[in-house]
Design a protein around this motif. Structure first.
Motif, PDB file in Angstrom:
ATOM      1  N   LEU A  39      24.634  49.875  25.164  1.00 29.80           N
ATOM      2  CA  LEU A  39      24.423  50.181  23.749  1.00 29.80           C
ATOM      3  C   LEU A  39      25.747  50.159  22.974  1.00 29.80           C
ATOM      4  O   LEU A  39      25.867  49.504  21.941  1.00 29.80           O
ATOM      5  CB  LEU A  39      23.774  51.563  23.619  1.00 29.80           C
ATOM      6  CG  LEU A  39      23.717  52.140  22.201  1.00 29.80           C
ATOM      7  CD1 LEU A  39      22.528  51.586  21.458  1.00 29.80           C
ATOM      8  CD2 LEU A  39      23.633  53.653  22.260  1.00 29.80           C
ATOM      9  N   VAL A  40      26.745  50.856  23.491  1.00 32.46           N
ATOM     10  CA  VAL A  40      28.040  50.958  22.807  1.00 32.46           C
ATOM     11  C   VAL A  40      28.760  49.610  22.784  1.00 32.46           C
ATOM     12  O   VAL A  40      29.270  49.188  21.747  1.00 32.46           O
ATOM     13  CB  VAL A  40      28.909  52.065  23.457  1.00 32.46           C
ATOM     14  CG1 VAL A  40      30.331  52.055  22.893  1.00 32.46           C
ATOM     15  CG2 VAL A  40      28.265  53.441  23.244  1.00 32.46           C
ATOM     16  N   LEU A  41      28.770  48.915  23.926  1.00 32.52           N
ATOM     17  CA  LEU A  41      29.461  47.618  23.994  1.00 32.52           C
ATOM     18  C   LEU A  41      28.818  46.586  23.077  1.00 32.52           C
ATOM     19  O   LEU A  41      29.508  45.742  22.510  1.00 32.52           O
ATOM     20  CB  LEU A  41      29.491  47.087  25.434  1.00 32.52           C
ATOM     21  CG  LEU A  41      30.354  47.867  26.428  1.00 32.52           C
ATOM     22  CD1 LEU A  41      30.234  47.270  27.825  1.00 32.52           C
ATOM     23  CD2 LEU A  41      31.816  47.902  25.990  1.00 32.52           C
ATOM     24  N   SER A  42      27.505  46.663  22.907  1.00 34.64           N
ATOM     25  CA  SER A  42      26.838  45.685  22.040  1.00 34.64           C
ATOM     26  C   SER A  42      26.911  46.080  20.566  1.00 34.64           C
ATOM     27  O   SER A  42      26.415  45.372  19.705  1.00 34.64           O
ATOM     28  CB  SER A  42      25.381  45.489  22.472  1.00 34.64           C
ATOM     29  OG  SER A  42      24.652  46.681  22.300  1.00 34.64           O
ATOM     30  N   ASN A  43      27.554  47.201  20.287  1.00 36.98           N
ATOM     31  CA  ASN A  43      27.696  47.667  18.906  1.00 36.98           C
ATOM     32  C   ASN A  43      29.146  48.062  18.609  1.00 36.98           C
ATOM     33  O   ASN A  43      29.439  49.183  18.171  1.00 36.98           O
ATOM     34  CB  ASN A  43      26.737  48.829  18.640  1.00 36.98           C
ATOM     35  CG  ASN A  43      25.305  48.354  18.580  1.00 36.98           C
ATOM     36  OD1 ASN A  43      24.842  47.837  17.584  1.00 36.98           O
ATOM     37  ND2 ASN A  43      24.599  48.506  19.696  1.00 36.98           N
ATOM     38  N   SER A  44      30.068  47.132  18.901  1.00 40.28           N
ATOM     39  CA  SER A  44      31.485  47.219  18.536  1.00 40.28           C
ATOM     40  C   SER A  44      32.300  48.268  19.274  1.00 40.28           C
ATOM     41  O   SER A  44      33.395  48.596  18.841  1.00 40.28           O
ATOM     42  CB  SER A  44      31.640  47.456  17.026  1.00 40.28           C
ATOM     43  OG  SER A  44      31.001  46.439  16.317  1.00 40.28           O
ATOM     44  N   GLY A  45      31.788  48.803  20.371  1.00 35.10           N
ATOM     45  CA  GLY A  45      32.544  49.809  21.111  1.00 35.10           C
ATOM     46  C   GLY A  45      33.194  49.256  22.357  1.00 35.10           C
ATOM     47  O   GLY A  45      32.985  48.107  22.739  1.00 35.10           O
ATOM     48  N   THR A  46      33.983  50.117  22.996  1.00 33.48           N
ATOM     49  CA  THR A  46      34.665  49.769  24.242  1.00 33.48           C
ATOM     50  C   THR A  46      34.068  50.600  25.377  1.00 33.48           C
ATOM     51  O   THR A  46      33.290  51.523  25.136  1.00 33.48           O
ATOM     52  CB  THR A  46      36.169  50.098  24.143  1.00 33.48           C
ATOM     53  OG1 THR A  46      36.308  51.524  23.999  1.00 33.48           O
ATOM     54  CG2 THR A  46      36.822  49.384  22.965  1.00 33.48           C
ATOM     55  N   LYS A  47      34.488  50.302  26.603  1.00 32.18           N
ATOM     56  CA  LYS A  47      34.021  51.099  27.752  1.00 32.18           C
ATOM     57  C   LYS A  47      34.496  52.541  27.616  1.00 32.18           C
ATOM     58  O   LYS A  47      33.768  53.469  27.981  1.00 32.18           O
ATOM     59  CB  LYS A  47      34.518  50.491  29.062  1.00 32.18           C
ATOM     60  CG  LYS A  47      33.774  49.221  29.423  1.00 32.18           C
ATOM     61  CD  LYS A  47      34.025  48.792  30.850  1.00 32.18           C
ATOM     62  CE  LYS A  47      33.151  47.583  31.160  1.00 32.18           C
ATOM     63  NZ  LYS A  47      32.936  47.371  32.577  1.00 32.18           N
ATOM     64  N   GLU A  48      35.709  52.735  27.099  1.00 28.97           N
ATOM     65  CA  GLU A  48      36.218  54.107  26.894  1.00 28.97           C
ATOM     66  C   GLU A  48      35.358  54.847  25.874  1.00 28.97           C
ATOM     67  O   GLU A  48      35.050  56.021  26.040  1.00 28.97           O
ATOM     68  CB  GLU A  48      37.683  54.096  26.449  1.00 28.97           C
ATOM     69  CG  GLU A  48      38.678  54.075  27.582  1.00 28.97           C
ATOM     70  CD  GLU A  48      38.431  55.119  28.659  1.00 28.97           C
ATOM     71  OE1 GLU A  48      38.347  56.324  28.339  1.00 28.97           O
ATOM     72  OE2 GLU A  48      38.305  54.749  29.833  1.00 28.97           O
ATOM     73  N   ASP A  49      34.991  54.147  24.779  1.00 30.18           N
ATOM     74  CA  ASP A  49      34.101  54.745  23.772  1.00 30.18           C
ATOM     75  C   ASP A  49      32.799  55.176  24.428  1.00 30.18           C
ATOM     76  O   ASP A  49      32.294  56.275  24.184  1.00 30.18           O
ATOM     77  CB  ASP A  49      33.761  53.738  22.658  1.00 30.18           C
ATOM     78  CG  ASP A  49      34.948  53.359  21.795  1.00 30.18           C
ATOM     79  OD1 ASP A  49      35.857  54.190  21.632  1.00 30.18           O
ATOM     80  OD2 ASP A  49      34.956  52.224  21.275  1.00 30.18           O
TER      81      ASP A  49
END
Length: 190
Positions: A39-49
């Motif tokens: 979810l996060v990676l597909s919406n402008s985030g990183t693994k850390e996020d």
């Protein structure tokens, strides 16, 4: 494998959470992380996020179940609740002005749920346990502030009013408390 089967039965899972059954908690943590990361990676985030958002959401769910403020109504309610909290936290982050400044090319997308294979990650296991331990060891003011915000669902404005301080001060204190929690959990880079 028996412990993962425990996740299929919500009442057993609730007992496991309330008794701090570390094996069941780890299984819950691992089995749901991949969805949040996707979810996060597909919406402008990183693994850390993704790790940060998931940790925050997991603590909220853990607290709400221990305190009986969330009662699952079906066999996938806990997992759905965890996903919803993480999704809402990430939406709040990407809508924040601080995030938009650092991600100026971000275009708002609809959140797409992607079902990925579960990756059993030992570091996720350790991080979950470390987060639980760290929360218990946070100073009382931070525990109280984070509990008011995440568990009691009070707004920063309400907390500021109750403490008779400015909302910005509460926001800064909450940020510092979360940073303190992260510092206690994340290994220091040397």
């Amino acid at each position: 494998m028996g412990e993962l089967h425990k996740l299929d039965n919500q009442s057993q899972l609730i007992v496991a959470i309330k008794t701090n059954d570390s094996v069941a908690l780890k299984a819950l943590y691992i089995s749901n992380y991949a969805k949040i990361e996707s979810l996060v990676l597909s919406n402008s985030g990183t693994k850390e996020d993704a790790k940060d958002v998931y940790q925050d959401a997991f603590i909220v769910v853990w607290n709400n179940i221990k305190n009986n403020t969330f009662i699952p109504l079906n066999e996938s309610a806990i997992q759905g609740y965890l996903y919803t909290i993480a999704k809402n936290k990430w939406m709040d982050i990407i809508k924040s002005s601080r995030f938009k400044k650092t991600k100026s090319t971000y275009e708002e997308k609809s959140f797409a749920y992607k079902s990925d294979e579960v990756h059993e990650d030992d570091s996720s296991n350790e991080k979950m346990k470390a987060t639980m331990d760290a929360f218990k060891n946070l100073g009382e003011p931070c525990k109280q502030l984070l509990t008011s915000f995440y568990y009691e669902k009070k707004t920063l404005k309400d907390i500021a009013s109750a403490l008779n301080i400015e909302e910005n001060t509460v926001r800064n204190k909450k940020y510092r408390c979360m940073e303190k929690l992260r510092t206690m959990v994340l290994p220091q880079k040397t």
